[in-house]
Design a protein around this motif. Structure first.
Motif, mmCIF file in Angstrom:
data_model
loop_
_atom_site.group_PDB
_atom_site.id
_atom_site.type_symbol
_atom_site.label_atom_id
_atom_site.label_comp_id
_atom_site.label_asym_id
_atom_site.label_seq_id
_atom_site.Cartn_x
_atom_site.Cartn_y
_atom_site.Cartn_z
ATOM 1 N N HIS A 35 0.372 3.874 -8.259
ATOM 2 C CA HIS A 35 -0.393 4.794 -9.102
ATOM 3 C C HIS A 35 -0.946 5.944 -8.264
ATOM 4 O O HIS A 35 -0.885 7.120 -8.683
ATOM 5 N N TYR A 38 -4.428 -4.439 -11.877
ATOM 6 C CA TYR A 38 -3.236 -4.051 -11.136
ATOM 7 C C TYR A 38 -3.046 -4.966 -9.928
ATOM 8 O O TYR A 38 -4.026 -5.445 -9.335
ATOM 9 N N SER A 39 -1.791 -5.136 -9.529
ATOM 10 C CA SER A 39 -1.495 -5.755 -8.237
ATOM 11 C C SER A 39 -1.681 -4.701 -7.150
ATOM 12 O O SER A 39 -1.753 -3.498 -7.446
ATOM 13 N N TRP A 80 2.891 2.344 -18.556
ATOM 14 C CA TRP A 80 2.333 0.977 -18.642
ATOM 15 C C TRP A 80 2.631 0.360 -20.000
ATOM 16 O O TRP A 80 3.058 -0.791 -20.091
ATOM 17 N N MET A 138 6.501 0.885 -5.789
ATOM 18 C CA MET A 138 6.241 -0.551 -5.657
ATOM 19 C C MET A 138 7.285 -1.206 -4.764
ATOM 20 O O MET A 138 6.966 -2.088 -3.951
ATOM 21 N N ASP A 164 5.852 -8.205 -11.440
ATOM 22 C CA ASP A 164 4.573 -7.485 -11.452
ATOM 23 C C ASP A 164 4.379 -6.698 -12.750
ATOM 24 O O ASP A 164 3.322 -6.760 -13.374
ATOM 25 N N VAL A 165 5.404 -5.939 -13.135
ATOM 26 C CA VAL A 165 5.248 -5.050 -14.285
ATOM 27 C C VAL A 165 5.435 -5.781 -15.613
ATOM 28 O O VAL A 165 5.158 -5.217 -16.673
ATOM 29 N N THR A 171 4.671 -3.183 -20.788
ATOM 30 C CA THR A 171 3.716 -4.258 -21.077
ATOM 31 C C THR A 171 3.978 -4.815 -22.473
ATOM 32 O O THR A 171 4.043 -4.066 -23.444
ATOM 33 N N VAL A 185 8.948 -6.914 -8.080
ATOM 34 C CA VAL A 185 8.515 -5.743 -8.844
ATOM 35 C C VAL A 185 8.609 -6.017 -10.332
ATOM 36 O O VAL A 185 7.675 -5.732 -11.099
ATOM 37 N N GLU A 215 0.902 -2.016 -7.456
ATOM 38 C CA GLU A 215 0.694 -1.091 -8.566
ATOM 39 C C GLU A 215 -0.390 -0.070 -8.243
ATOM 40 O O GLU A 215 -0.293 1.104 -8.627
ATOM 41 N N LYS A 275 6.960 4.678 -10.391
ATOM 42 C CA LYS A 275 6.169 3.466 -10.178
ATOM 43 C C LYS A 275 7.022 2.376 -9.548
ATOM 44 O O LYS A 275 6.603 1.725 -8.574
#
Length: 767
Positions: free
Chosen positions: A149, A141-142, A192, A96, A127-128, A196, A124, A145, A92
């Motif tokens: 995916h 998601y951006s 994820w 990205m 984003d995550v 997250t 990056v 992302e 990922k």
């Protein structure tokens, strides 16, 4: 310091109940705080990228295809392939980076200047690092992302459906491209939740595991704090263990002080002769297991072949017996042959101590043996048929391969094994009935029944999930079974069966053995049950398991220190005993079991269970070294010692010879030492260094395994593996020979002759 048996027994019951209450409350708390599977993950335009049902389907694909025995998920599983969580997170990040590099600089990421790469890396990570809104049903998601995916899906199609022989994956390993994409969805969901933040927290659901600096994943403060506290507790735990051993008056075996009954003067009952049938069955299972172990070790060197077998016979071994299937058989056969010998020993010993033969006991033992054979053939056959696609639809996890490490066989066969445990406990109870009537509830016969019953009781936790259960709770219940078996019920059984064996050998009085067994069981069950918490640190469980796991994993060292001291005492008794002692060889196995238990579960177990070490080590070859030394060294040697003891008593004295069994004993011990210390552990330390300096994904990558030094260390395992295989083949041959030279059976006398073991036990004052 004198402590009565009654006091120790009461403390044991109290500790066991408190532990189960704590774990029960923990189970409820965990079920209320599992990482959610969003109903939808959408892109910037609101279009669905992945749905909850697709992730759930991906978990089914993961289990149905045995992918947990090829690679691992959240660090749990096999170490041959990648860890899917770490791999998905790493891919990922890579995709990205590629997206932002192309969007911002119109060049591939690798061609950017350092400052430009740093800028992309920062975007990056931002984003995550998006936190999850409490109660959110949708995750957004951006654009990067979404792109990542979709790309990961195609990578998984190429690997797991189209095949990647360099990774040990045959074509159509996963039947369809759509299923491979669903598996990618499942892996990406675990990635994820690893980056997250849990609502109300400053770290992810997995406590920032796996280590991936590019995604902002690094050890938390709690991980470091509890590692320091664990080191402090280590010193205290060792001190407590030594103090207890020296303070509490526990007896040691003394050969010269007690009359040792010669084997040929012990009557052999029909049920005992029937119980010896478990030994050649175990020998056959053990032989197949170690041969598969050799294949698995070689797969790390040749991922699509085995010494040219494919070229000579024209058979693609990778398709017929891929790593995941061979590992499934290897694990299950290991459990089965050890269990077979324990079942046989548990049924052999009661008549030895009671001189009592229950009605139709021989018939029931044969029934149990037949049920074990059916469960073995049915379970392993179902695994193979499921892997080949012959069992599909709703029955795949009932009859085929449930697909979870150590609990691979279908649910039907697991229920059959549970019924077998219950039947075995009932048969042991029948055999010990004369003792059970005379002794107190904390007597030695009672402790054996409790130990056997706890194995079946804890196995029921494996029935509390289905393939649609969230993987976090699936892992909770799976480890409830596996860890509490190995660190709780099995350890309890070890100390109980060793105590019983020493009594039957005439080395300890029954009351002395009861006190020693209950005392050690108190610490085994007191630390081993909640100690399961160290498996919950990085799999999405609540933070509360970090302190619980750290403290109780450290305390697990205390019973292992006590067992080591006991083994040393047994060694002194053996070394100073008379030359005519007839049970020297079984005694050697018991001593080896105590030694390897301390090395594997104690030394290596404590090291890898330090939270900070475990954060980087979780799912590496250091765990392989720990597992082999603890499982085979401790539980395996005890089972083999019991088999030797059974054969020593039941064989015709004139035809008894120990030469082959002694060869097997030393081949196993030396082979295990070579395998663990020359090959497995060095690879594990190299992996640990790679995880420290790069990332966890790098430590589990194909590039790491194909490194020149690592490949050399894999080859260095060959002598150790060969010795273990030779020792097992010698053992299997010898037990078959001895099984055909058994003494004739005799009906036990109602009144045991004076001076015999049953006479001493049944007339002993237990007040």
């Amino acid at each position: 310091m004198r402590i009565s048996r009654r006091t120790i027994a009461k403390a044991l019951v109290a500790v066991f109940v408190v532990n189960l209450v704590v774990m029960g409350i923990g189970a409820y708390h965990s079920s209320q705080n599992v990482p959610p599977i969003p109903k939808e993950v959408v892109g910037p335009d609101g279009d669905a990228v992945v749905t909850q049902s697709q992730v759930q389907r991906g978990k089914i694909v993961f289990q149905q295809n045995g992918l947990m025995n090829h690679g691992s998920i959240l660090g749990n599983g096999a170490y041959y392939g990648v860890d899917y969580t770490a791999d998905a997170l790493d891919l990922k990040v890579q995709f990205m980076r590629a997206y932002y590099a192309q969007e911002r600089y119109d060049r591939p990421y690798d061609e950017l200047a350092d400052a430009e790469q740093a800028s992309v890396d920062s975007v990056v990570r931002d984003d995550v690092d998006e936190p999850l809104t409490p109660g959110a049903q949708t995750v957004r998601y951006s654009p990067a992302e979404v792109y990542a995916h979709e790309q990961v899906r195609e990578v998984y199609v190429e690997r797991y459906h189209e095949g990647a022989k360099e990774r040990g994956l045959p074509a159509n390993y996963v039947d369809s491209a759509s299923d491979a994409r669903r598996f990618a969805d499942f892996a990406m969901w675990t990635a994820w939740m690893s980056h997250t933040d849990r609502p109300g927290s400053d770290h992810s659901f997995t406590n920032e595991w796996p280590y991936e600096p590019a995604a902002g994943n690094a050890p938390t403060g709690a991980t470091m704090t509890w590692s320091v506290l664990s080191m402090v507790l280590l010193v205290a735990a060792v001190g407590i263990g030594v103090w207890l051993y020296n303070s509490v008056e526990l007896p040691e075996p003394e050969i010269r002080s007690i009359e040792v009954p010669p084997p040929d003067e012990i009557s052999l009952s029909p049920s005992q002769r029937a119980a010896t049938r478990f030994v050649p069955l175990a020998g056959a299972l053990f032989a197949v297991q170690v041969l598969l172990g050799g294949l698995l070790a070689h797969y790390y060197v040749e991922r699509e072949a085995f010494f040219g077998v494919s070229e000579v016979f024209g058979v693609e071994l990778l398709s017929v017996l891929p790593f995941s299937l061979a590992k499934t058989f290897h694990l299950d056969l290991g459990i089965l042959w050890i269990a077979s010998l324990w079942l046989g020993a548990g049924l052999f010993l009661p008549p030895l101590l009671t001189n009592y033969e229950p009605p139709r006991q021989k018939t029931y033992i044969h029934l149990l043996l037949g049920a074990l054979v059916v469960a073995t053939v049915g379970g392993l056959g179902g695994v193979w048929l499921g892997a080949q696609g012959y069992i599909d639809g709703a029955l795949w996890w009932i009859l085929g391969n449930e697909g979870l490490e150590y609990l691979e066989v279908g649910r039907l066969w697991q229920v059959g094994l549970l019924v077998g445990f219950v039947l075995w406990t009932a048969l042991v109870w029948r055999g010990f009935r004369p003792l059970l009537r005379r002794e107190s509830s904390y007597g030695l016969a009672h402790l054996i029944v409790y130990a056997g019953g706890s194995i079946g009781l804890l196995f029921t936790a494996g029935m509390l999930y289905t393939p649609r259960t969230n993987i976090v709770m699936t892992e909770f219940w799976r480890w409830w079974v596996v860890h509490m078996w190995v660190e709780g019920a099995f350890e309890f059984f070890i100390v109980a069966i060793v105590g019983l064996t020493l009594v039957s050998m005439g080395l300890l009085k029954k009351r002395s053995a009861e006190k020693a067994v209950a005392f050690q069981a108190l610490f085994v069950m007191g630390s081993g049950v909640i100690g399961a918490a160290h498996h919950y640190w990085w799999v999405g469980q609540p933070d509360v398991w970090i302190p619980f796991g750290s403290v109780f994993s450290t305390l697990e060292l205390i019973p292992l220190v006590l067992i080591l001291f006991e083994a040393m005492g047994q060694y002194r008794a053996l070394a100073t005993g008379e030359e005519g002692f007839p049970y020297t060889l079984p005694f050697m196995f018991i001593i080896a079991s105590g030694f390897w238990n301390f090395v594997g579960a104690g030394v290596l177990g404590f090291f890898i269970n330090l939270p900070l070490v475990n954060y980087y080590e979780h799912g590496t070859y250091l765990t392989v070294g720990h597992a082999h030394a603890a499982m085979f060294g401790a539980f395996g040697f005890l089972a083999l010692g019991m088999a030797t003891y059974m054969l020593r008593i039941s064989s015709k004295p004139a035809q008894w010879t120990e030469r082959r069994l002694r060869w097997a004993f030393w081949l196993w011990n030396v082979g295990l030492a070579v395998m663990v210390f020359v090959s497995v552990l060095p690879v594990g330390f190299l992996q640990l260094e790679t995880a420290f300096t790069q990332s966890y994904a790098a430590a589990r990558s194909l590039a790491f395994y194909n490194g020149e030094l690592v490949q050399l260390l894999f080859w260095a395992r060959l002598p150790g593996d060969t010795m273990i295989i030779l020792g097992t083949l010698v053992f299997a041959y010898d037990v078959v020979v001895k099984r055909f030279s058994l003494r004739s059976v005799s009906t036990p006398e109602e009144t045991p002759p004076a001076g015999t073991i049953p006479d001493r036990l049944l007339t002993e004052d237990d007040d």
